[in-house]
Enzyme design. Structure first.
Site, short mmCIF file in Angstrom:
data_model
loop_
_atom_site.label_atom_id
_atom_site.label_comp_id
_atom_site.label_asym_id
_atom_site.label_seq_id
_atom_site.Cartn_x
_atom_site.Cartn_y
_atom_site.Cartn_z
N TYR A 89 0.84 -1.19 0.00
CA TYR A 89 0.00 0.00 0.00
C TYR A 89 0.88 1.25 0.00
O TYR A 89 2.00 1.20 0.51
CB TYR A 89 -0.89 0.00 1.25
CG TYR A 89 -1.86 -1.16 1.32
CD1 TYR A 89 -2.99 -1.19 0.51
CD2 TYR A 89 -1.65 -2.22 2.21
CE1 TYR A 89 -3.89 -2.24 0.59
CE2 TYR A 89 -2.55 -3.27 2.29
CZ TYR A 89 -3.67 -3.28 1.48
OH TYR A 89 -4.56 -4.31 1.56
N ARG A 97 1.98 2.59 3.86
CA ARG A 97 2.28 1.75 5.02
C ARG A 97 3.01 0.48 4.61
O ARG A 97 2.88 0.02 3.48
CB ARG A 97 1.03 1.41 5.81
CG ARG A 97 -0.11 0.81 5.00
CD ARG A 97 -1.43 1.16 5.69
NE ARG A 97 -2.56 0.40 5.18
CZ ARG A 97 -3.22 0.71 4.06
NH1 ARG A 97 -2.81 1.71 3.29
NH2 ARG A 97 -4.26 0.00 3.68
N CYS A 142 -0.58 -21.70 13.74
CA CYS A 142 -1.94 -21.84 13.21
C CYS A 142 -1.83 -22.65 11.92
O CYS A 142 -1.05 -22.29 11.03
CB CYS A 142 -2.53 -20.48 12.88
SG CYS A 142 -2.41 -19.27 14.21
N ARG A 183 1.37 -17.22 6.09
CA ARG A 183 2.81 -17.08 5.87
C ARG A 183 3.55 -18.38 6.21
O ARG A 183 4.71 -18.36 6.60
CB ARG A 183 3.34 -15.93 6.72
CG ARG A 183 3.88 -14.79 5.89
CD ARG A 183 4.08 -13.52 6.68
NE ARG A 183 3.08 -12.54 6.27
CZ ARG A 183 2.41 -11.76 7.11
NH1 ARG A 183 2.63 -11.80 8.40
NH2 ARG A 183 1.52 -10.92 6.64
N ASP A 219 -7.23 -17.25 3.26
CA ASP A 219 -6.40 -17.19 2.05
C ASP A 219 -6.29 -18.57 1.41
O ASP A 219 -6.44 -19.59 2.08
CB ASP A 219 -5.00 -16.68 2.41
CG ASP A 219 -5.01 -15.20 2.77
OD1 ASP A 219 -5.88 -14.47 2.27
OD2 ASP A 219 -4.14 -14.78 3.57
N ASP A 242 -8.29 -11.02 1.00
CA ASP A 242 -6.98 -10.53 0.58
C ASP A 242 -6.79 -11.12 -0.82
O ASP A 242 -6.66 -12.33 -0.98
CB ASP A 242 -5.89 -10.99 1.56
CG ASP A 242 -4.79 -9.95 1.71
OD1 ASP A 242 -4.54 -9.22 0.73
OD2 ASP A 242 -4.18 -9.87 2.79
N LYS A 285 -6.32 -6.07 0.49
CA LYS A 285 -7.59 -6.44 1.12
C LYS A 285 -8.74 -5.77 0.40
O LYS A 285 -8.74 -4.56 0.21
CB LYS A 285 -7.58 -6.01 2.58
CG LYS A 285 -6.51 -6.70 3.40
CD LYS A 285 -6.41 -6.09 4.78
CE LYS A 285 -5.29 -6.70 5.59
NZ LYS A 285 -3.95 -6.31 5.09
C1 LIG Z 1 -3.00 -6.03 5.90
C2 LIG Z 1 -1.79 -5.36 5.41
C3 LIG Z 1 -1.50 -4.05 5.80
C4 LIG Z 1 -2.39 -3.25 6.72
O1 LIG Z 1 -3.62 -2.98 6.14
P1 LIG Z 1 -4.73 -2.14 6.91
O2 LIG Z 1 -5.95 -2.22 6.05
O3 LIG Z 1 -4.18 -0.75 7.04
O4 LIG Z 1 -4.91 -2.77 8.25
C5 LIG Z 1 -0.36 -3.47 5.30
N1 LIG Z 1 0.45 -4.14 4.45
C6 LIG Z 1 0.18 -5.39 4.04
C7 LIG Z 1 1.10 -6.05 3.10
C8 LIG Z 1 -0.94 -6.04 4.53
O5 LIG Z 1 -1.20 -7.30 4.13
#
Ligand SMILES: *Cc1c(COP(=O)(O)O)cnc(C)c1O
Length: 412
Positions: free
Chosen positions: A138, A141, A154, A159, A318, A355, A362
């Site tokens: 994203y 982040r 789990c 992963r 997933d 996802d 997501k």
């Molecule tokens: C889930 C995820 C996030 C965080 O997503 P949010 O919707 O902000 O909680 C960030 N990077 C990756 C690769 C993810 O899978």
């Protein structure tokens, strides 16, 4: 194996109406380990050292092991290791082959099968990884993988290709490189620590890592994704909370799938985190035989609120290799969401997401509440199925078109 309902001072529901069985808070008890001194039992390093990690231990502690489970356990160490903390193990009902806790952590032979559409990296993380251990999918982040180890494993782990290092992935996070990448990318304002489980690091190591991230001026927001409060609530000590508190705003995402996992021990651990000012969210995975049931899910989300945790995401499982026996359908997920929204507290309703396979991120999916819309109006239905019309107001005023039938050709 379970102790009767016990109470603690913290978060006890108001006296009077007794909780329904799914929602009652019980201690996990000591089970097989009843004569272990409390100081050991409550020490997370003791819990880690005494995990169930071999087939022999599993057979000894779970005499009702089925042939499918035995065969799964024998093959686990070539795929995703077997690991269960004694604390969490005590939540398994040995008399129930379909016990929702057992299904999550006891391997089964079905794990070794792979359908053509299943993948070892279902969310395409490796292809979005600019440096080892960092996933930058994203714009603002990143996912920062801290370790490849967890307190327990789990069986549906997304992963599992790298976690536990059973299949030779050889994961080596390089904190210096990961931190340098974040420092060099001012668009990154949110860092999510995950893994493996970041709370397996010592307080000192975690403090060091969080300090280095906080020292980057453009990092606004930190969060930790962890299942340790559930697998090993003993890890949540006052010292850990006092350390974490220095790094606000720091959020935590935990992972609970079934109301039985919310014990008095877990409620106390979550209370310590909440008292340290850490906003808590939960991420559940929709799992067959575990929580693919409205009553179970409703008890779970309501019980989470009683633990001061906001249900954040409900994940469609997933397409991880060997998880078909645990995957519930999207139709089931939508049915559950439909029966939560409006029927219980809005805070208790998570966002249901898929996802996207291959790495799209997501995607929220919802029951259909918008029946149709055009430039003039929106036709919606509520949780009871009643239909309402809302005039579209592009410039603050309804467009004034007569409320005639919406033609099929106008539908968007
Ligand atoms: C889930 C995820 C996030 C965080 O997503 P949010 O919707 O902000 O909680 C960030 N990077 C990756 C690769 C993810 O899978």
């Amino acid at each position: 194996m379970q102790a009767e309902i016990t109470s603690t001072e913290q978060g006890e529901p108001p006296a009077g109406r007794p909780l329904e069985p799914l929602k009652a808070f019980k201690s996990a008890g000591r089970g097989y380990w009843h004569d272990v001194p409390a100081a050991d039992w409550n020490d997370w390093r003791w819990q880690m050292k005494h995990r169930i990690v071999t087939v022999e231990q599993l057979q000894k502690f779970l005499p009702t092991l089925t042939p499918e489970e035995l065969a799964g356990a024998q093959l686990a160490n070539t795929k995703l290791a077997l690991g269960i903390t004694p604390y969490f193990f005590n939540l398994i009902d040995p008399a129930d082959e379909n016990c929702p806790v057992r299904r999550q952590v006891v391997p089964r032979i079905e794990e070794t099968g792979t359908a053509p559409w299943e993948l070892s990296d279902p969310c395409g993380e490796d292809s979005h990884s600019p440096v080892p251990g960092l996933v930058h999918r994203y714009p603002d982040r990143v996912l920062f993988l801290v370790t490849d180890r967890c307190a327990s494993y789990c069986r549906y782990c997304t992963r599992s290709r790298l976690v536990s290092n059973a299949s030779g992935y050889d994961f080596h996070p390089e904190y210096d490189k990961q931190i340098a990448y974040i420092a060099a990318h001012p668009e990154i304002r949110d860092v999510l620590l995950s893994g493996g489980d970041p709370l397996l690091l010592s307080d000192e190591k975690l403090e060091n890592l969080l300090s280095r991230l906080r020292a980057i001026p453009h990092v606004e927001f930190l969060r930790i994704g962890t299942r340790i409060p559930i697998f090993m609530p003993q890890r949540i000590t006052p010292a850990l909370c006092a350390m974490l508190k220095q790094f606000h705003p720091l959020f935590m995402s935990i992972h609970v799938n079934h109301p039985r996992e919310l014990t008095t021990e877990v409620r106390e651990a979550l209370g310590l985190l909440a008292d340290a000012g850490i906003p808590l969210g939960n991420q559940s995975v929709l799992l067959k035989h575990v929580n693919d049931d409205v009553e179970v899910m409703k008890a779970l989300v309501q019980k989470l609120l009683m633990c001061r945790v906001k249900p954040y995401y409900l994940y469609q499982c997933d397409l991880i290799a060997g998880s078909a026996h645990l995957r519930a359908s999207v139709a089931k997920g939508l049915e559950i969401m439909e029966k939560l929204r409006g029927h219980t507290t809005g805070y208790a309703v998570p966002t249901y997401v898929i996802d996207a396979p291959g790495g799209g991120g997501k995607v929220p999916i919802n029951p259909e509440y918008v029946l149709c819309r055009n430039a003039g109006r929106v036709l919606i239905r509520n949780f009871e199925g009643k239909v309402f019309e809302y005039p579209e107001t592009a410039d603050g005023k309804p467009c004034g078109r007569p409320a005639t039938k919406i033609e099929d050709s106008e539908l968007v």
